[in-house]
Design an enzyme around this catalytic site. Structure first.
Site, PDB file in Angstrom:
ATOM      1  CB  SER A  23      -0.929   0.001   1.224  1.00  0.00           C
ATOM      2  OG  SER A  23      -0.163  -0.099   2.411  1.00  0.00           O
ATOM      3  CB  THR A 155     -40.142  25.183  -8.751  1.00  0.00           C
ATOM      4  OG1 THR A 155     -41.290  25.586  -9.506  1.00  0.00           O
ATOM      5  CG2 THR A 155     -39.976  26.110  -7.557  1.00  0.00           C
ATOM      6  CG  HIS A 156     -41.254  21.599 -11.310  1.00  0.00           C
ATOM      7  ND1 HIS A 156     -41.446  20.294 -10.930  1.00  0.00           N
ATOM      8  CD2 HIS A 156     -41.932  22.366 -10.412  1.00  0.00           C
ATOM      9  CE1 HIS A 156     -42.244  20.268  -9.862  1.00  0.00           C
ATOM     10  NE2 HIS A 156     -42.534  21.516  -9.524  1.00  0.00           N
ATOM     11  CB  SER A 277     -14.049  23.670 -29.602  1.00  0.00           C
ATOM     12  OG  SER A 277     -14.067  22.833 -30.741  1.00  0.00           O
ATOM     13  CE  LYS A 283     -18.714  24.372 -28.251  1.00  0.00           C
ATOM     14  NZ  LYS A 283     -20.032  24.310 -27.659  1.00  0.00           N
ATOM     15  CG  ASN A 285     -16.744  24.219 -24.872  1.00  0.00           C
ATOM     16  OD1 ASN A 285     -17.777  24.725 -25.319  1.00  0.00           O
ATOM     17  ND2 ASN A 285     -15.928  23.483 -25.607  1.00  0.00           N
ATOM     18  CD  GLU A 290     -19.041  20.669 -19.918  1.00  0.00           C
ATOM     19  OE1 GLU A 290     -19.717  19.971 -20.676  1.00  0.00           O
ATOM     20  OE2 GLU A 290     -18.067  21.331 -20.308  1.00  0.00           O
ATOM     21  CD  GLN A 322      -2.788  -2.523   2.531  1.00  0.00           C
ATOM     22  OE1 GLN A 322      -2.073  -2.826   3.482  1.00  0.00           O
ATOM     23  NE2 GLN A 322      -2.589  -2.975   1.312  1.00  0.00           N
TER      24      GLN A 322
END
Ligand code: ARG
Length: 459
Positions: A23, A155-156, A277, A283, A285, A290, A322
């Site tokens: 480990s 809402t929604h 991009s 672009k 982004n 994300e 472990q």
């Protein structure tokens, strides 16, 4: 290499087994806590006369040197030596000779690892709290700077009622405050030291667990040695806390992705926190948001991994345990990284006033205000709801917003509607009328801002 536990073995450990059981690749991160625990253990052995002063001094000197070596990257890590505890002990023997072997008197790797990981996480918990404070502070700054800015509340994911941008941002400050409070609870619950529990049953040596606990900054020793070496609640709880933080961040990340889209255009993200991009030159982004949203899966996976590992394990220590480190260490780094990058991005985010205010009016966001208006004129709320529903349906057919209707048209739906109705149809009036405690009015939001300024000012 002869193993530190090699006495009863007549064959070498298979290479595959060394690789499989090691480990050190991740628990080397615990070196500081391991050495700190060993120092205190050694001083206790000296105080109790279990080892001599001279023996203790040479062990302590060796430990100091090893710490320096690890810090400078001079101590090579190898799967042959399994874990950080064996690396330190092995190096100690190389440095100070057989007396180094006395350090492990009245101690087992079982209580050692329980101690090291706990100490490590208690430190990380403090750092995490600081990062949560940082994001809260940036959210509060943005709330203060945008206190007069109004946006649609959802809402929604449908327009519901207009709210202040500051009000929406303060909702996240609340969420992170609960995370901090969970960390503080956790910190209180992990305030006992397992050191001296040994393999599972305590020891016949006259150790002083109260001394070691105190020296290591704990409130006292854990009460039951068997529980102390079997317990990984502290790790599971930390993973639950991390998971909830990650979920909070992912909800914020989702809103950032939506809000920065052309369709919403609520916010403009700082260039330094966006990527382009490789094919589409136009672009910009929101990859950072994300990824924060995406990494939440990893953190939740880590939580489920350890919970599943612990399920059904008989007492006391089993090597399965472990498997606590890899997922938790990864989840910690992931959440800390996400918090840092979100804080930086929020700091440079600009809210697009015109767009927000234009959108706040769309979608009949003041329909509830109109219903409340009728209620104030004596109409039962359910009836008022029906009347306004019909007015909205009419607007939808005509392609109009509520405040575009004439008084005459409105009166057609209820004779109780008067000239003063136009005051309640305005977005600003609507927001400021929600003056109940915890509401979105200017007075309430300013009160909340002042309250948070005080709380966050205290650290
Ligand atoms: N590397 C081990 C772990 O993290 C240390 C404890 C090993 N104890 C044992 N008896 N094999 O769990």
């Amino acid at each position: 290499m002869t193993k530190l536990w090699g006495g009863r073995f007549s064959e070498e450990t298979d290479k595959l087994v060394e690789e499989f059981t090691s480990s050190i690749q991740y628990d080397h991160l615990l070196y500081k806590e391991d050495i700190e625990g060993s120092r205190v253990h050694c001083r206790m052995l000296m105080r109790q006369g279990i080892i001599s002063q001279e023996e203790g001094e040479s062990i302590l000197k060796g430990l100091d040197e090893i710490e320096g070596e690890i810090e400078r990257g001079e101590l090579p890590f190898t799967p042959e030596l399994e874990d950080i505890h064996m690396h330190v002990e092995h190096r100690l023997k190389e440095k100070v000779g057989p007396v180094g072997g006395k350090l492990h008197t009245a101690r087992s790797r079982n209580d050692q690892v329980a101690l090291d990981f706990r100490l490590y996480l208690r430190r990380e918990g403090k750092e995490l709290r600081g990062l949560l404070r940082d994001i809260q502070k940036v959210l509060l700054e943005q709330a203060e700077a945008n206190v007069d800015l109004i946006m649609p509340g959802f809402t929604h994911l449908q327009h519901a009622q207009p709210v202040r941008v500051a009000f929406h941002l303060l909702a996240y400050v609340e969420m992170f405050q609960r995370d901090i409070s969970r960390l503080e609870d956790w910190h209180r619950r992990t305030a006992l030291s397992p050191l001296g529990s040994c393999a599972l049953a305590g020891t016949s040596f006259p150790i002083d667990r109260h001394f070691t606990s105190r020296e290591l900054g704990f409130e006292g020793p854990t009460r039951n040695a068997m529980d102390s070496v079997s317990d990984r609640d502290f790790a599971m709880e930390m993973l639950s806390i991390l998971s909830i933080i990650a979920i909070h961040l992912s909800r914020m990340a989702e809103e950032i992705v939506l809000w920065s889209s052309t369709e919403f255009s609520f916010i403009t993200l700082p260039d330094g926190f966006c990527t382009g991009s490789s094919i589409m030159p136009q672009k910009k982004n929101p990859d950072v948001a994300e990824l924060v949203r995406g990494k939440t899966g990893r953190v939740l996976g880590a939580m489920v991994a350890l919970f599943t590992t612990m399920k059904g394990l008989p007492l006391a220590y089993n090597r399965d345990m472990q498997e606590d480190k890899e997922p938790l260490l990864d989840a910690l780094e992931t959440v800390k990284g996400s918090l840092k990058v979100m804080t930086g991005m929020l700091k440079g985010t600009r809210f697009n006033r015109e767009e927000l205010e234009r959108r706040a009016k769309e979608g009949f966001t003041t329909a509830t205000d109109l219903a409340d208006y009728l209620v104030r004129k004596g109409v039962p709320f359910r009836d008022a709801h029906g009347i306004v529903g019909r007015i909205v349906a009419h607007c939808v057919n005509q392609g109009l917003e509520l405040d575009r209707l004439s008084l005459k048209e409105l009166k057609g739906f209820s004779p109780l509607i008067e000239e003063d109705v136009f005051k309640v149809l305005g977005v600003k009036e609507s927001v400021d009328s929600r003056d109940s405690f915890g509401g979105t009015s200017k007075r309430e939001v300013e009160r909340a801002i002042a309250w948070w300024r005080e709380v966050l000012g205290e650290g």
